[in-house]
Design a protein around this motif. Structure first.
Motif, PDB file in Angstrom:
ATOM      1  N   LYS A  14      46.937  35.695  51.021  1.00  0.00           N
ATOM      2  CA  LYS A  14      46.910  34.234  51.216  1.00  0.00           C
ATOM      3  C   LYS A  14      47.142  34.044  52.788  1.00  0.00           C
ATOM      4  N   ILE A  15      46.098  33.185  53.027  1.00  0.00           N
ATOM      5  CA  ILE A  15      45.745  32.930  54.415  1.00  0.00           C
ATOM      6  C   ILE A  15      45.593  31.422  54.688  1.00  0.00           C
ATOM      7  N   GLY A  16      47.169  30.686  55.129  1.00  0.00           N
ATOM      8  CA  GLY A  16      46.880  29.295  55.127  1.00  0.00           C
ATOM      9  C   GLY A  16      47.092  28.892  53.711  1.00  0.00           C
ATOM     10  N   LYS A  17      46.515  28.139  53.091  1.00  0.00           N
ATOM     11  CA  LYS A  17      46.372  27.607  51.825  1.00  0.00           C
ATOM     12  C   LYS A  17      45.477  28.066  50.911  1.00  0.00           C
ATOM     13  N   LYS A  18      44.814  29.063  51.458  1.00  0.00           N
ATOM     14  CA  LYS A  18      43.658  29.941  50.754  1.00  0.00           C
ATOM     15  C   LYS A  18      43.934  31.316  50.176  1.00  0.00           C
ATOM     16  N   TYR A  19      43.631  31.736  49.271  1.00  0.00           N
ATOM     17  CA  TYR A  19      43.626  32.973  48.717  1.00  0.00           C
ATOM     18  C   TYR A  19      42.409  33.609  48.895  1.00  0.00           C
ATOM     19  N   LEU A  20      42.289  34.972  49.650  1.00  0.00           N
ATOM     20  CA  LEU A  20      41.172  35.798  49.786  1.00  0.00           C
ATOM     21  C   LEU A  20      41.250  36.935  48.770  1.00  0.00           C
ATOM     22  N   ILE A  21      40.288  37.417  47.960  1.00  0.00           N
ATOM     23  CA  ILE A  21      40.486  38.231  47.141  1.00  0.00           C
ATOM     24  C   ILE A  21      39.209  39.277  47.509  1.00  0.00           C
ATOM     25  N   ALA A  22      39.497  40.448  47.541  1.00  0.00           N
ATOM     26  CA  ALA A  22      38.415  41.409  47.845  1.00  0.00           C
ATOM     27  C   ALA A  22      37.658  41.738  46.801  1.00  0.00           C
ATOM     28  N   SER A  23      36.189  42.040  46.620  1.00  0.00           N
ATOM     29  CA  SER A  23      35.265  42.105  45.721  1.00  0.00           C
ATOM     30  C   SER A  23      35.907  43.150  44.675  1.00  0.00           C
ATOM     31  N   LYS A  24      36.036  44.223  45.243  1.00  0.00           N
ATOM     32  CA  LYS A  24      36.558  45.492  44.695  1.00  0.00           C
ATOM     33  C   LYS A  24      37.866  44.961  43.711  1.00  0.00           C
ATOM     34  N   GLU A  25      38.839  44.086  44.074  1.00  0.00           N
ATOM     35  CA  GLU A  25      39.965  43.969  43.339  1.00  0.00           C
ATOM     36  C   GLU A  25      39.413  42.906  42.043  1.00  0.00           C
ATOM     37  N   VAL A  26      38.193  42.159  42.317  1.00  0.00           N
ATOM     38  CA  VAL A  26      37.858  41.209  41.301  1.00  0.00           C
ATOM     39  C   VAL A  26      37.134  42.194  40.381  1.00  0.00           C
ATOM     40  N   GLU A  27      36.372  43.237  40.901  1.00  0.00           N
ATOM     41  CA  GLU A  27      35.796  44.223  39.816  1.00  0.00           C
ATOM     42  C   GLU A  27      36.768  44.902  39.135  1.00  0.00           C
ATOM     43  N   ARG A  28      38.010  45.303  39.841  1.00  0.00           N
ATOM     44  CA  ARG A  28      38.613  46.154  39.113  1.00  0.00           C
ATOM     45  C   ARG A  28      39.378  45.108  37.960  1.00  0.00           C
ATOM     46  N   PHE A  29      39.665  44.235  38.352  1.00  0.00           N
ATOM     47  CA  PHE A  29      40.176  42.888  37.324  1.00  0.00           C
ATOM     48  C   PHE A  29      39.377  42.620  36.267  1.00  0.00           C
ATOM     49  N   ALA A  30      38.158  42.685  36.503  1.00  0.00           N
ATOM     50  CA  ALA A  30      37.044  42.190  35.478  1.00  0.00           C
ATOM     51  C   ALA A  30      37.133  43.409  34.464  1.00  0.00           C
ATOM     52  N   GLU A  31      37.185  44.564  34.901  1.00  0.00           N
ATOM     53  CA  GLU A  31      36.990  45.567  34.001  1.00  0.00           C
ATOM     54  C   GLU A  31      38.281  45.704  33.099  1.00  0.00           C
ATOM     55  N   LYS A  32      39.617  45.516  33.890  1.00  0.00           N
ATOM     56  CA  LYS A  32      40.806  45.403  32.976  1.00  0.00           C
ATOM     57  C   LYS A  32      40.700  44.405  31.980  1.00  0.00           C
ATOM     58  N   LEU A  33      40.103  43.109  32.375  1.00  0.00           N
ATOM     59  CA  LEU A  33      39.695  42.177  31.284  1.00  0.00           C
ATOM     60  C   LEU A  33      38.784  42.535  30.005  1.00  0.00           C
ATOM     61  N   SER A  34      37.792  43.237  30.311  1.00  0.00           N
ATOM     62  CA  SER A  34      36.934  43.774  29.286  1.00  0.00           C
ATOM     63  C   SER A  34      37.617  44.704  28.675  1.00  0.00           C
ATOM     64  N   VAL A  35      38.357  45.610  28.967  1.00  0.00           N
ATOM     65  CA  VAL A  35      39.019  46.616  28.203  1.00  0.00           C
ATOM     66  C   VAL A  35      40.230  46.287  27.368  1.00  0.00           C
ATOM     67  N   ASN A  36      40.655  45.003  27.536  1.00  0.00           N
ATOM     68  CA  ASN A  36      41.593  44.328  27.075  1.00  0.00           C
ATOM     69  C   ASN A  36      41.129  43.342  25.750  1.00  0.00           C
ATOM     70  N   GLU A  37      39.859  43.228  25.708  1.00  0.00           N
ATOM     71  CA  GLU A  37      39.269  42.107  24.907  1.00  0.00           C
ATOM     72  C   GLU A  37      39.164  42.758  23.472  1.00  0.00           C
TER      73      GLU A  37
END
Length: 77
Positions: free
Chosen positions: A54-77
């Protein structure tokens, strides 16, 4: 967030995790869908499931973190 490559804000993460919103939806339905998707992302950030800086009012998310989370979501479907 060194070595994680591209950094995106929450709306960029929304597009990666959920895809583009169907242009055939009415503007009201598209808005409601986008808001529900953003609410999920905020909850994941708040719960620590999706990691970001979190920088100021914005959240910055690394692309690798988004990819990791997307994989986690697809496994749980």
């Amino acid at each position: 967030m060194p070595e994680n490559g591209l950094v995106m804000q929450t709306d960029g993460a929304r597009r990666v995790l959920f895809g583009e919103i169907d242009p055939s939806l009415s503007s009201e339905d598209a808005y409601k869908l986008e808001q529900s998707q953003m609410n999920l992302i905020w909850r994941w950030l708040r719960d620590g499931d999706l990691k970001a800086k979190k920088i100021g009012k914005k959240y910055l998310i690394a692309s690798k973190e988004v990819e990791r989370f997307a994989e986690k979501l697809s496994v749980n479907e």
